[in-house]
Motif scaffolding. Sequence first.
Motif, PDB file in Angstrom:
ATOM      1  N   ILE A 110      -6.796  20.266  67.613  1.00  0.00           N
ATOM      2  CA  ILE A 110      -6.931  20.138  68.829  1.00  0.00           C
ATOM      3  C   ILE A 110      -7.526  19.068  69.550  1.00  0.00           C
ATOM      4  N   ASP A 111      -6.734  18.978  70.479  1.00  0.00           N
ATOM      5  CA  ASP A 111      -7.099  17.920  71.315  1.00  0.00           C
ATOM      6  C   ASP A 111      -8.136  18.099  72.417  1.00  0.00           C
ATOM      7  N   LEU A 112      -9.304  17.906  72.211  1.00  0.00           N
ATOM      8  CA  LEU A 112     -10.345  18.113  73.099  1.00  0.00           C
ATOM      9  C   LEU A 112     -10.300  17.512  74.566  1.00  0.00           C
ATOM     10  N   GLY A 113      -9.383  16.420  74.525  1.00  0.00           N
ATOM     11  CA  GLY A 113      -9.394  15.752  75.808  1.00  0.00           C
ATOM     12  C   GLY A 113      -8.260  16.152  76.464  1.00  0.00           C
ATOM     13  N   HIS A 114      -7.493  17.129  76.046  1.00  0.00           N
ATOM     14  CA  HIS A 114      -6.093  17.548  76.724  1.00  0.00           C
ATOM     15  C   HIS A 114      -6.513  18.247  78.065  1.00  0.00           C
ATOM     16  N   ALA A 115      -5.778  18.189  79.064  1.00  0.00           N
ATOM     17  CA  ALA A 115      -5.937  18.899  80.380  1.00  0.00           C
ATOM     18  C   ALA A 115      -6.066  20.479  80.182  1.00  0.00           C
ATOM     19  N   ARG A 116      -5.257  20.983  79.107  1.00  0.00           N
ATOM     20  CA  ARG A 116      -5.327  22.500  79.010  1.00  0.00           C
ATOM     21  C   ARG A 116      -6.565  22.909  78.397  1.00  0.00           C
ATOM     22  N   ILE A 117      -7.642  22.264  78.054  1.00  0.00           N
ATOM     23  CA  ILE A 117      -8.762  22.624  77.822  1.00  0.00           C
ATOM     24  C   ILE A 117      -9.575  23.378  78.837  1.00  0.00           C
ATOM     25  N   GLY A 118      -9.790  24.769  78.637  1.00  0.00           N
ATOM     26  CA  GLY A 118     -10.270  25.133  79.877  1.00  0.00           C
ATOM     27  C   GLY A 118     -11.833  24.926  79.912  1.00  0.00           C
ATOM     28  N   GLY A 119     -12.397  25.057  81.393  1.00  0.00           N
ATOM     29  CA  GLY A 119     -13.858  25.094  81.592  1.00  0.00           C
ATOM     30  C   GLY A 119     -14.265  26.313  82.614  1.00  0.00           C
ATOM     31  N   ASP A 120     -15.429  26.295  82.288  1.00  0.00           N
ATOM     32  CA  ASP A 120     -15.998  27.536  83.410  1.00  0.00           C
ATOM     33  C   ASP A 120     -15.186  28.910  83.332  1.00  0.00           C
ATOM     34  N   GLY A 121     -15.124  29.328  82.019  1.00  0.00           N
ATOM     35  CA  GLY A 121     -14.302  30.486  82.047  1.00  0.00           C
ATOM     36  C   GLY A 121     -12.819  30.421  81.995  1.00  0.00           C
ATOM     37  N   GLU A 122     -12.153  29.368  82.401  1.00  0.00           N
ATOM     38  CA  GLU A 122     -10.827  29.417  82.298  1.00  0.00           C
ATOM     39  C   GLU A 122      -9.951  29.450  81.104  1.00  0.00           C
ATOM     40  N   GLY A 123      -8.940  29.884  81.064  1.00  0.00           N
ATOM     41  CA  GLY A 123      -8.096  30.107  80.143  1.00  0.00           C
ATOM     42  C   GLY A 123      -8.412  31.068  79.013  1.00  0.00           C
ATOM     43  N   VAL A 124      -7.674  31.248  77.978  1.00  0.00           N
ATOM     44  CA  VAL A 124      -7.482  32.241  76.847  1.00  0.00           C
ATOM     45  C   VAL A 124      -8.587  31.899  75.783  1.00  0.00           C
ATOM     46  N   ARG A 125      -9.384  32.660  75.323  1.00  0.00           N
ATOM     47  CA  ARG A 125     -10.085  32.373  74.233  1.00  0.00           C
ATOM     48  C   ARG A 125      -9.426  32.121  73.000  1.00  0.00           C
ATOM     49  N   LEU A 126      -9.893  31.189  72.050  1.00  0.00           N
ATOM     50  CA  LEU A 126      -9.220  31.078  70.761  1.00  0.00           C
ATOM     51  C   LEU A 126      -9.814  32.149  69.535  1.00  0.00           C
ATOM     52  N   PHE A 127     -11.015  32.268  69.790  1.00  0.00           N
ATOM     53  CA  PHE A 127     -11.697  33.092  68.944  1.00  0.00           C
ATOM     54  C   PHE A 127     -12.495  34.262  69.683  1.00  0.00           C
ATOM     55  N   ASP A 128     -12.612  35.446  68.695  1.00  0.00           N
ATOM     56  CA  ASP A 128     -13.108  36.544  69.677  1.00  0.00           C
ATOM     57  C   ASP A 128     -14.568  36.459  69.077  1.00  0.00           C
ATOM     58  N   GLU A 129     -15.174  37.603  69.467  1.00  0.00           N
ATOM     59  CA  GLU A 129     -16.841  37.581  69.324  1.00  0.00           C
ATOM     60  C   GLU A 129     -17.504  37.473  67.911  1.00  0.00           C
ATOM     61  N   ASN A 130     -16.339  37.982  66.959  1.00  0.00           N
ATOM     62  CA  ASN A 130     -16.561  38.038  65.578  1.00  0.00           C
ATOM     63  C   ASN A 130     -15.986  36.542  64.966  1.00  0.00           C
ATOM     64  N   GLY A 131     -15.704  35.781  65.599  1.00  0.00           N
ATOM     65  CA  GLY A 131     -15.203  34.369  64.935  1.00  0.00           C
ATOM     66  C   GLY A 131     -13.692  34.443  64.537  1.00  0.00           C
ATOM     67  N   MET A 132     -12.877  35.822  64.817  1.00  0.00           N
ATOM     68  CA  MET A 132     -11.722  35.919  64.066  1.00  0.00           C
ATOM     69  C   MET A 132     -10.820  35.325  65.329  1.00  0.00           C
ATOM     70  N   ALA A 133      -9.615  34.639  64.755  1.00  0.00           N
ATOM     71  CA  ALA A 133      -8.577  34.143  65.737  1.00  0.00           C
ATOM     72  C   ALA A 133      -8.098  35.290  66.696  1.00  0.00           C
ATOM     73  N   THR A 134      -7.652  35.016  67.783  1.00  0.00           N
ATOM     74  CA  THR A 134      -7.116  35.873  68.954  1.00  0.00           C
ATOM     75  C   THR A 134      -5.862  35.847  68.617  1.00  0.00           C
ATOM     76  N   PRO A 135      -5.040  36.932  69.016  1.00  0.00           N
ATOM     77  CA  PRO A 135      -3.549  36.753  69.148  1.00  0.00           C
ATOM     78  C   PRO A 135      -3.026  35.494  69.726  1.00  0.00           C
ATOM     79  N   TYR A 136      -3.541  34.932  70.982  1.00  0.00           N
ATOM     80  CA  TYR A 136      -2.848  33.790  71.324  1.00  0.00           C
ATOM     81  C   TYR A 136      -3.187  32.702  70.307  1.00  0.00           C
ATOM     82  N   LEU A 137      -4.063  32.537  69.692  1.00  0.00           N
ATOM     83  CA  LEU A 137      -4.143  31.405  68.774  1.00  0.00           C
ATOM     84  C   LEU A 137      -3.514  31.775  67.462  1.00  0.00           C
ATOM     85  N   GLU A 138      -3.239  33.054  66.931  1.00  0.00           N
ATOM     86  CA  GLU A 138      -2.304  33.268  65.968  1.00  0.00           C
ATOM     87  C   GLU A 138      -0.719  32.721  66.299  1.00  0.00           C
TER      88      GLU A 138
END
Length: 239
Positions: A110-138
């Motif tokens: 992942i490019d951590l410098g990309h403009a798509r990296i969300g901040g302050d709760g913006e965007g879709v999570r990559l991992f859920d509370e259990n550390g599993m990949a979200t449907p978006y990441l899959e």
Amino acid sequence: MTRHAPLDKNSHRDLRVRTDVGADLGDAVMATLTVPNEFRNIQGHFPILFRREAGQSDFIAVALFGFENGENLFLEGDRWDARYRPLSLAIQPFLVGRPASGDGPGQVHIDLGHARIGGDGEGVRLFDENGMATPYLEAAAERLGALDEGYRASAAFFAALRDYDLLEPFTLDIELDDGSKNSLVGFHIIDEAKLRALDAAALGRLHGEGHLMPIFMALASLSQISELAARKNRRMRDG
């Protein structure tokens, strides 16, 4: 500034990615990379052209969005005005990482410098509370894999085009409704006359190796150039 890192469920557990579109998110581009296994989806929306990267001898294929650098006629503010979004845009900010040798299985980076990296709760999570990949990441990983597979297989496609000399330089001059002209230079297209002149053995080889269909798709996509010009005219007229 790009900052590539292997995606890790511990380091990146709370990371979010913005999935909306916009110029500030990297969508204001004239063209984007595409690969032969994607041509069928591309050809119904965007012209497929071929070009050499600066300082490189090998060709790549691109889906064309506009006639000037930074112009994307499919980007309407925060809306993507097409039924398909090319993989090379859809997978951002993800990319495939491999060992320096280029061998071995790919890993999701992942490019951590990309403009798509969300901040302050913006965007879709990559991992859920259990550390599993979200449907978006899959889904993103699946698209990334398809793009990587197509890119790695494209060397054989371009080798076949070279073997039969099927690429020709392409220059396009379009006069718009207001009298201004837009020119495209530095691109190539499939040479239809040379394709038609191939004998049965050559066509059989191209078909057997899976190259004939993407060749036809690239040719069919050129009908989208007139639609692209119409989009340009509408944008200039409507402001």
